[in-house]
Write an enzyme that holds these catalytic residues in place. Structure first.
Site, mmCIF file in Angstrom:
data_model
loop_
_atom_site.group_PDB
_atom_site.id
_atom_site.type_symbol
_atom_site.label_atom_id
_atom_site.label_comp_id
_atom_site.label_asym_id
_atom_site.label_seq_id
_atom_site.Cartn_x
_atom_site.Cartn_y
_atom_site.Cartn_z
ATOM 1 N N GLU A 1 -11.469 -0.963 -3.195
ATOM 2 C CA GLU A 1 -10.535 -0.487 -2.012
ATOM 3 C C GLU A 1 -9.390 0.449 -2.591
ATOM 4 O OE1 GLU A 1 -9.655 -3.677 0.367
ATOM 5 O OE2 GLU A 1 -7.949 -4.380 -0.593
ATOM 6 N N ASP B 1 0.833 -1.228 0.089
ATOM 7 C CA ASP B 1 0.020 -0.348 -0.086
ATOM 8 C C ASP B 1 0.728 1.286 0.077
ATOM 9 O OD1 ASP B 1 -2.020 -1.899 0.503
ATOM 10 O OD2 ASP B 1 -1.723 -1.778 2.616
#
Length: 496
Positions: free
Chosen positions: A200, A34
């Site tokens: 997401e 991420d």
């Protein structure tokens, strides 16, 4: 902690040049899920998920987006309100202040969105606490100003964790970042077959009259991952949003699989997406690594990735002889080992033992699946065991430990300990340990006493399939178990 540079041995002279050829390059080898990136002045700054490793959220610095230095961490101790799962930091800069939006598990609750701020990207950071805590969990925060300059927070409601859809929300945020105001607005959710049970990791940019949302879908993690990237766009931040008919736009290739969750950035008139993906050969064992993928805007107003995967450069050896006054930033420990105690002094690392299944451990990211790690133990307590280990988490490790009068190969799986092999040695020896990995999955251990030749303790490699947690990778590290202290004088890790 001291700073560490990620030096690379280049395979070719052009591997990491920002050339005119569209490319997909590895810039953050090892477990950097991420990733987020921002430019402040002439310098690029980045961070990434640490999950249940401390310290939390590395502070990464680069002059060219390719060669990075670890300057430290956002959190050297846990925020008061959170206890684990430190995910998805989004590092941003506005009006002379640095803001890091992040997700973490709230004590006694679920996943919440928090924010920390600093006057400079190196820190120190002040935590402002949680801003949004939905019952199903709230993750993947991203700040964005609308077409009128109003500040909003974008995030995902973690509905997939309770078998529900996953809406992407926007809600106005106070200019001082101390809270959200007004009503939340749904931008889009998982409705297309390829997105499966979630969308997401939304990040945004404006270009040519549109807001563009880069988002991930499907399964992020582990050996069964199928993560993938899509694009949505809108003239107005609150919608209506439309998804690219060509989605998914970033997929698996011959070198990297399960790409997703990153941040777009412009450099010299070209556009890049810093995101994570698994090495196709080593998958979850080496973790979700940081890639820079180039994209372009098409004549019809969509995004197209134009990548040719580049060869992976070989990482330089990690050599730590503990000659500095503090521990290198390469080292991390479990978020659950709140009372871990260590000291670096006179060329030795002193690691206090812990009387728990895995012992007290310090770990380092592995950068390739094939590597050799060695460690020299000079002293330990009579009631302790110490050595080298492949570390998954607090309940899953493979360790080679020097006990009172033997060296033992110990498997800890699901918090159950099994001694796989044992060889006698004299008490009060200096012991050297060697751990060899194939693909990050298969492990062979050996040892030597008082500078002698190495003896292999397991002729058949141990399968470490059980080691990596679903959202993390294997670490190589040092263990001190029982009571007392262990003193190490060196640790080395060499990629093969």
């Amino acid at each position: 902690m001291k700073k560490v540079k990620y030096y690379m041995v280049l395979l070719t002279a052009a591997v990491f040049a920002m050339s005119s050829v569209s490319s997909q390059r590895l810039i953050l080898p090892g477990d950097f899920p991420d990733p987020s990136i921002i430019k402040i002045g002439d310098t690029y700054w980045a961070s990434a998920t640490t999950s249940n490793w401390m310290p939390a959220y590395p502070i990464l610095k680069s002059a060219d987006m390719v060669h990075w230095t670890t300057e430290g961490y956002i959190f050297n101790k846990l925020p008061d309100w959170a206890d684990y799962y430190f995910w998805a930091p989004e590092i941003t800069y506005e009006n002379g202040k640095v803001y890091v939006y992040y997700a973490a598990h709230k004590k006694g609750g679920n996943l919440c969105l928090g924010i920390a701020t600093a006057d400079k990207p190196e820190g120190p950071y002040k935590d402002l606490g949680p801003m949004m805590c939905e019952a199903a969990g709230s993750i993947d925060a991203f700040p964005m100003r609308d077409e009128n300059g109003k500040l909003y927070l974008i995030w995902k409601e973690d509905g997939n964790s309770v078998k529900q859809p996953t809406p992407i929300w926007a809600m106005e945020m106070k200019e001082d970042r101390t809270g959200l105001i007004g009503e939340k607005h749904e931008l889009f959710r998982n409705k297309v077959a390829w997105e499966e049970n979630l969308v997401e990791g939304v990040s945004m940019m404006k270009h040519g009259g549109y807001f563009y949302a880069f988002y991930a879908a499907a399964g992020c993690c582990g050996v069964g991952c199928n993560y993938i990237v899509g694009i949505a766009r809108s003239k107005n931040l609150l919608g209506p949003w439309e998804k690219d008919p060509a989605n998914p736009v970033l997929k698996n290739n011959e070198q990297w699989i399960c790409p997703g969750h990153g941040t777009p950035i412009e450099k010299d008139g070209r556009y890049y997406f810093l995101h994570h993906a698994y090495d196709k050969k080593t998958n979850a064992f080496t973790g979700r690594q940081g890639l820079l993928s180039e994209f372009r805007f098409t004549p019809d107003g969509w995004v197209k990735f134009v990548n040719v995967p580049e060869p992976i450069a070989k990482t330089a050896p990690i050599i730590d002889e503990f000659t500095d006054r503090s521990l290198s930033v390469n080292w991390q420990w479990s978020v659950f080992q709140k009372d871990i105690k260590y000291k670096v002094k006179k060329g030795q690392l002193q690691l206090n033992a812990a009387n728990v299944s895995a012992g007290a451990f310090l770990g380092q990211k592995i950068y390739t699946g094939d590597f050799t790690a060695t460690a020299n133990l000079v002293k330990k307590g009579s009631k302790s065991a110490a050595g080298i280990a492949a570390i998954g988490d607090d309940k899953n490790t493979l360790s080679l430990l020097y006990v009172k009068d033997s060296v033992q190969l110990v498997k800890l799986k699901d918090d159950t300990t099994t001694v796989l092999a044992s060889m006698p040695v004299k008490p009060k020896q200096q012991v050297s340990f060697k751990m060899q990995s194939s693909g990050g999955r298969y492990y062979t251990f050996s040892f030597a006493t008082d500078g002698g030749a190495f003896t292999t303790i397991n002729s058949k490699p141990i399968d470490g399939l059980f080691l990596p947690p679903w959202d993390r990778a294997v670490r190589a590290g040092l263990v001190s178990k029982g009571s007392g202290k262990a003193k190490f004088e060196s640790f080395q890790m060499m990629s093969e």
